[in-house]
Scaffold this active site. Structure first.
Site, PDB file in Angstrom:
ATOM      1  N   TYR A  83      83.305   3.826  61.296  1.00  0.00           N
ATOM      2  CA  TYR A  83      81.976   4.292  60.882  1.00  0.00           C
ATOM      3  C   TYR A  83      81.495   3.329  59.805  1.00  0.00           C
ATOM      4  O   TYR A  83      82.215   3.074  58.837  1.00  0.00           O
ATOM      5  CB  TYR A  83      82.058   5.703  60.305  1.00  0.00           C
ATOM      6  CG  TYR A  83      82.280   6.781  61.349  1.00  0.00           C
ATOM      7  CD1 TYR A  83      81.209   7.459  61.918  1.00  0.00           C
ATOM      8  CD2 TYR A  83      83.570   7.140  61.747  1.00  0.00           C
ATOM      9  CE1 TYR A  83      81.405   8.455  62.868  1.00  0.00           C
ATOM     10  CE2 TYR A  83      83.776   8.134  62.705  1.00  0.00           C
ATOM     11  CZ  TYR A  83      82.687   8.788  63.258  1.00  0.00           C
ATOM     12  OH  TYR A  83      82.892   9.768  64.190  1.00  0.00           O
ATOM     13  N   PRO A 115      75.302  13.388  65.924  1.00  0.00           N
ATOM     14  CA  PRO A 115      76.603  12.990  66.464  1.00  0.00           C
ATOM     15  C   PRO A 115      77.585  12.417  65.441  1.00  0.00           C
ATOM     16  O   PRO A 115      78.747  12.199  65.772  1.00  0.00           O
ATOM     17  CB  PRO A 115      76.234  11.911  67.502  1.00  0.00           C
ATOM     18  CG  PRO A 115      74.911  11.401  67.068  1.00  0.00           C
ATOM     19  CD  PRO A 115      74.203  12.531  66.401  1.00  0.00           C
ATOM     20  N   TYR A 149      87.272  16.697  60.179  1.00  0.00           N
ATOM     21  CA  TYR A 149      87.129  15.804  61.328  1.00  0.00           C
ATOM     22  C   TYR A 149      88.069  16.216  62.459  1.00  0.00           C
ATOM     23  O   TYR A 149      87.681  16.202  63.629  1.00  0.00           O
ATOM     24  CB  TYR A 149      87.385  14.348  60.910  1.00  0.00           C
ATOM     25  CG  TYR A 149      86.850  13.350  61.914  1.00  0.00           C
ATOM     26  CD1 TYR A 149      85.566  12.822  61.796  1.00  0.00           C
ATOM     27  CD2 TYR A 149      87.616  12.959  63.010  1.00  0.00           C
ATOM     28  CE1 TYR A 149      85.054  11.935  62.731  1.00  0.00           C
ATOM     29  CE2 TYR A 149      87.118  12.064  63.953  1.00  0.00           C
ATOM     30  CZ  TYR A 149      85.839  11.559  63.805  1.00  0.00           C
ATOM     31  OH  TYR A 149      85.348  10.685  64.744  1.00  0.00           O
ATOM     32  N   LYS A 169      81.068  16.427  66.522  1.00  0.00           N
ATOM     33  CA  LYS A 169      81.358  17.860  66.657  1.00  0.00           C
ATOM     34  C   LYS A 169      80.683  18.538  67.845  1.00  0.00           C
ATOM     35  O   LYS A 169      81.043  19.671  68.184  1.00  0.00           O
ATOM     36  CB  LYS A 169      80.933  18.594  65.367  1.00  0.00           C
ATOM     37  CG  LYS A 169      81.838  18.316  64.185  1.00  0.00           C
ATOM     38  CD  LYS A 169      83.140  19.085  64.298  1.00  0.00           C
ATOM     39  CE  LYS A 169      84.172  18.634  63.302  1.00  0.00           C
ATOM     40  NZ  LYS A 169      85.322  17.950  63.906  1.00  0.00           N
ATOM     41  N   HIS A 216      94.153   9.316  68.326  1.00  0.00           N
ATOM     42  CA  HIS A 216      93.773   8.616  67.093  1.00  0.00           C
ATOM     43  C   HIS A 216      94.301   9.375  65.875  1.00  0.00           C
ATOM     44  O   HIS A 216      93.932  10.510  65.656  1.00  0.00           O
ATOM     45  CB  HIS A 216      92.243   8.483  67.014  1.00  0.00           C
ATOM     46  CG  HIS A 216      91.706   7.390  67.887  1.00  0.00           C
ATOM     47  ND1 HIS A 216      90.729   6.519  67.490  1.00  0.00           N
ATOM     48  CD2 HIS A 216      92.050   7.019  69.142  1.00  0.00           C
ATOM     49  CE1 HIS A 216      90.482   5.652  68.466  1.00  0.00           C
ATOM     50  NE2 HIS A 216      91.263   5.947  69.483  1.00  0.00           N
TER      51      HIS A 216
END
Ligand code: APR
Ligand code: PHB
Length: 388
Positions: free
Chosen positions: A200, A292, A383, A296, A72
């Site tokens: 998200y 979550p 991220y 991580k 991704h």
């Protein structure tokens, strides 16, 4: 029985540590309370950083991950029905991989079986002794017999509810915790994902996340109350709650279907300090929990294991205890970076209260993230992988 390192817990932390130590000729035994089938039945997160990929390769268990994992290059954030994309590739030159933790656990178990390294499943009443002394031991009950393992070191890789952290004298350990007033209700379904990238979702109805395991298997989450009863969530109700949180395109592309797994996970931030007590080291969820949202948990477990395996290799091969002496401070420096990022993403995207000020600040913060190159770069850097 005698070994060099007794590892408590056969989750990703314990199995990965065992594999890395084995590669370096360091004897280890893993004690796991559950059966192997039970460990493999747990569905957990699925985003891995490059440093985690590298470590799995180093452990010799990366082949299937490279075949089946999905690379991704970016992530999408949907705010009140409008989608924004943050490109990891543009901002950092890096990417993440989506590959389920359950699959990683299976690959590690297969690797351990191929190496012939011992794992004792269904090991009950594991108990740690003399962790501050010269001859630590672990006792447990298996096959109806009480057994003892003498060792040089104990690795507490037994998760948040494990025995290792609880074996430390209370005055030797400090804990820091935030329990959020909500959980994630997760559904796994044999349906194509709504998007090629993770979405998200921040919405007045509450948080949602559209994730995946493969081009034909989706993983979705919505925020839920802590006292929620899973039986009160038939699949139709889940899809009805998810759909209105998406944007128009998401709603059109959403393919619903029967769930093949459904579970609720509470959201918690937790850190225990230090992470070393004499001959006992804590690693992974035994020492810290992140909500979550930042993806991580597994990556932090892997970075602990990286530091701990290096420290133990230094001890045995180079006769240097520098890595052992610095394990806790090095691990914790990274832990707190991940705690900050995970806490920030959690507060940014969830409906934590009915407080209108909090909600307006959330929106302002999100708009800043989308407008500011600097803010988006920091987000992407966090991220894709925190620095060591
Ligand atoms: N004795 C032996 N084994 C135990 C005991 C005990 N008293 N208590 C717990 N265990 C085992 C559990 O059954 C589990 O298999 O320890 C293992 C711990 O595994 P995880 O909870 O998966 O923790 P860890 O290996 O550190 O993995 C961290 O998992 O929860 C996710 O987000 C987290 O992705 C992160 C990763
Ligand atoms: C998942 O796919 O299960 C997943 C992805 C990203 C997260 C959490 C979970 O932040």
């Amino acid at each position: 029985m005698r070994t060099q390192v007794a590892i408590i817990g056969a989750g990703p932390s314990g199995l990965l540590l065992g594999q890395l130590l084995h590669k370096h000729g360091i004897d280890n035994v893993i004690l796991e309370r559950q059966t192997g089938e039970y460990v493999l039945s747990r569905i957990r997160a699925g985003v891995i950083e490059q440093t985690t990929i590298d470590l799995l390769d180093e452990a010799g268990v990366g082949a299937r991950m490279h075949e089946e994992g999905l690379v991704h290059d970016g992530v999408q954030i949907c705010v009140d029905g409008v989608r924004h994309r943050i490109s990891f590739k543009e901002m950092t030159g890096k990417a993440v991989m989506v590959y389920g933790q359950t699959e990683i656990t299976r690959d590690l178990m297969d690797g351990r079986a191929a190496a012939g390294a011992p794992t004792i499943y269904a090991a009950y009443d594991v108990s740690l002794h003399d962790i501050f002394g010269e001859t630590p031991t672990v006792t447990f009950r298996a096959d109806g017999k009480t057994q003892e393992i003498a060792c040089d070191f104990i690795a507490g890789c037994d998760g948040f509810h494990g025995v290792s952290r609880k074996s430390v004298p209370p005055n030797a350990i400090a804990t820091h915790e935030r329990v959020y007033p909500l959980g994630w209700l997760g559904v796994l379904s044999e349906t194509p994902p709504v998007s090629e990238e993770l979405i998200y979702v921040r919405h007045p109805l509450g948080f949602a996340l559209c994730s995946m395991r493969s081009p034909t298997r989706s993983r979705y989450y919505i925020q839920c109350g802590l006292a929620e009863d899973i039986d009160a969530w038939p699949d139709e109700r889940f899809w009805e709650e998810l759909r209105p949180r998406l944007d128009d395109e998401g709603r059109q592309r959403l393919v619903t279907g029967p769930s093949i797994e459904k579970s609720i996970a509470p959201l918690r931030s937790f850190v225990a300090e230090p992470m070393r007590f004499g001959q006992l080291f804590l690693a992974g969820d035994a020492a810290h929990i992140v909500p979550p949202t930042g993806a991580k948990g597994l990556n932090l477990a892997a970075s602990d294991v990286r530091l701990l395996s290096q420290a133990l290799v230094e001890h045995y091969a180079e006769k240097s205890d520098a890595g052992i002496a610095h394990y806790s401070s090095r691990a914790l420096a990274r832990v707190w970076k991940a705690e900050r990022f995970s806490w920030w993403m959690t507060t940014l995207l969830h409906k934590l209260s009915d407080d209108s000020f909090e909600q307006k600040i959330q929106l302002a913060e999100l708009h800043y993230l989308f407008r500011s190159q600097a803010a988006a770069t920091v987000f992407a850097e966090n991220y894709v992988g925190l620095p060591f």
